[in-house]
Design an enzyme around this catalytic site. Structure first.
Site, short mmCIF file in Angstrom:
data_model
loop_
_atom_site.label_atom_id
_atom_site.label_comp_id
_atom_site.label_asym_id
_atom_site.label_seq_id
_atom_site.Cartn_x
_atom_site.Cartn_y
_atom_site.Cartn_z
N GLN A 10 -4.45 -1.33 9.53
CA GLN A 10 -4.50 -2.69 8.98
C GLN A 10 -5.18 -3.65 9.96
O GLN A 10 -4.88 -3.65 11.16
CB GLN A 10 -3.07 -3.17 8.65
CG GLN A 10 -2.98 -4.51 7.96
CD GLN A 10 -3.55 -4.51 6.54
OE1 GLN A 10 -3.64 -3.49 5.88
NE2 GLN A 10 -3.97 -5.67 6.07
N ASP A 32 -10.75 3.25 4.15
CA ASP A 32 -11.20 1.86 4.12
C ASP A 32 -12.72 1.77 4.03
O ASP A 32 -13.27 0.70 3.78
CB ASP A 32 -10.77 1.16 5.42
CG ASP A 32 -9.69 0.13 5.19
OD1 ASP A 32 -9.46 -0.25 4.04
OD2 ASP A 32 -9.08 -0.30 6.18
N LYS A 91 0.85 -1.20 0.00
CA LYS A 91 0.00 0.00 0.00
C LYS A 91 0.88 1.25 0.00
O LYS A 91 0.64 2.21 -0.74
CB LYS A 91 -0.93 -0.02 1.22
CG LYS A 91 -2.06 -1.04 1.08
CD LYS A 91 -2.80 -1.35 2.38
CE LYS A 91 -3.79 -2.49 2.16
NZ LYS A 91 -4.49 -2.94 3.36
#
Ligand code: GUN
Length: 302
Positions: free
Chosen positions: A99, A122, A55
């Site tokens: 994460q 997200d 990422k």
């Protein structure tokens, strides 16, 4: 039998990343703003480390700033929340990605709920989920966005199509169902209690499998010519002991029937990170009320 279209997620994500890099350069040139993505990793899970590095690398390659926060597995929930609040307040940060999964002693929902909804790239914050439900413009979870982009790349207008989504997770099943509904599909959400799953799947013009069960969907579950999107990534044993990755769909069987199908790996996977970049760009534009920079909502043409 005609061979299906094999939906190449690597090629598609490369197209998308090129468009994002152009828009990032445009945002810098017109407004002096560089989108910033902060990633937060708690602990040393090897798979999570690989995802997070990827990422960061992709963000940098697109011309964005990447801020990395690696914390030990012993980090307390209070310290993690403190970092989230700092990132919420940091003007150089437009997107925050914590994460998952987090270590067991940390309440995942509390951490996600602490994110500024404006920076939740997200799309997991309850406000973001609510906005998707309300049909508004939202930062939608990256994997569902990637699925929709792959589908509309094959069939730009999916209004009226029967879509069946296998799985009802917060990360994939629920948001992908809402995205398909927003495109005016007739959507059925199927799950472990659904009766006659094969029969239901055979009614699908678009089938999205996101259940995490290796090769559960067989060829005779699929309607001829259907678009099949396989979100599953399952590691299974092989005789040589090396193991391999398979999806939730039995690819060899499904490819005999489907009109278009994503392979595993190389289908949906590469789109997830590209869509994270879309969301970071989108968040930066929204935070600064920029409206003259293109934020891709579809895959650019080949
Ligand atoms: N872990 C596995 N998939 C995801 C994802 O999409 N977002 C985050 N934050 N963590 C993940």
């Amino acid at each position: 039998m005609t061979a299906p279209i094999v939906i190449d997620g690597k090629e598609a994500s490369a197209r998308l990343k090129t468009a994002i890099a152009v828009s990032v350069a445009d945002l810098k040139a017109k407004h002096g703003i560089t989108p910033g993505l902060a990633t937060v990793l708690v602990g040393e899970d090897p798979a999570s480390q690989v995802y997070v590095r990827s990422k960061q690398k992709t963000a940098t390659a697109a011309g964005m700033n990447s801020f990395q926060h690696d914390l030990p597995a012993s980090t307390s929930q209070a310290d993690l929340l403190k970092l989230v609040h700092q990132l919420n307040a940091d003007p150089a940060v437009h997107g925050i990605l914590v994460q998952l999964p987090l270590p067991k002693h940390i309440d995942q929902f509390a951490v996600i709920s602490a994110l500024s909804p404006a920076k939740d790239v997200d799309g997991l914050h309850p406000e973001r989920a609510g906005r998707l439900l309300a049909g508004g413009d939202a930062l939608v979870a990256c994997t569902p966005t990637g699925c929709l982009m792959l589908i509309t790349d094959v069939m730009p207008n999916i209004a009226g199509k029967n879509a069946v989504v296998l799985g009802r997770s917060v990360l994939v099943g629920k948001p992908v169902s809402l995205l398909l509904l927003n495109e005016n599909c007739t959507v059925t959400m199927a799950h472990s209690k659904t009766t006659d799953l094969p029969g239901l799947c055979r009614s699908a013009d678009i089938l999205v499998a996101a259940v995490g069960r290796p090769e559960m969907v067989r060829g005779d579950w699929i309607k001829k010519g259907a678009i099949v999107i396989d979100v599953g990534i399952n590691r299974v044993a092989t005789p040589d002991g090396k193991g391999k990755l398979v999806g939730d769909v039995h690819y060899a069987e499904a490819a005999q029937v489907a009109g278009a199908i994503t392979p595993v790996p190389g289908g949906v996977g590469p789109m997830t990170i590209a869509c994270l970049m879309v969301n970071t760009l989108k968040a930066a534009c929204a935070i600064h009320a920029v409206t003259d920079v293109a934020v891709p909502t579809r895959l650019p043409p080949r």
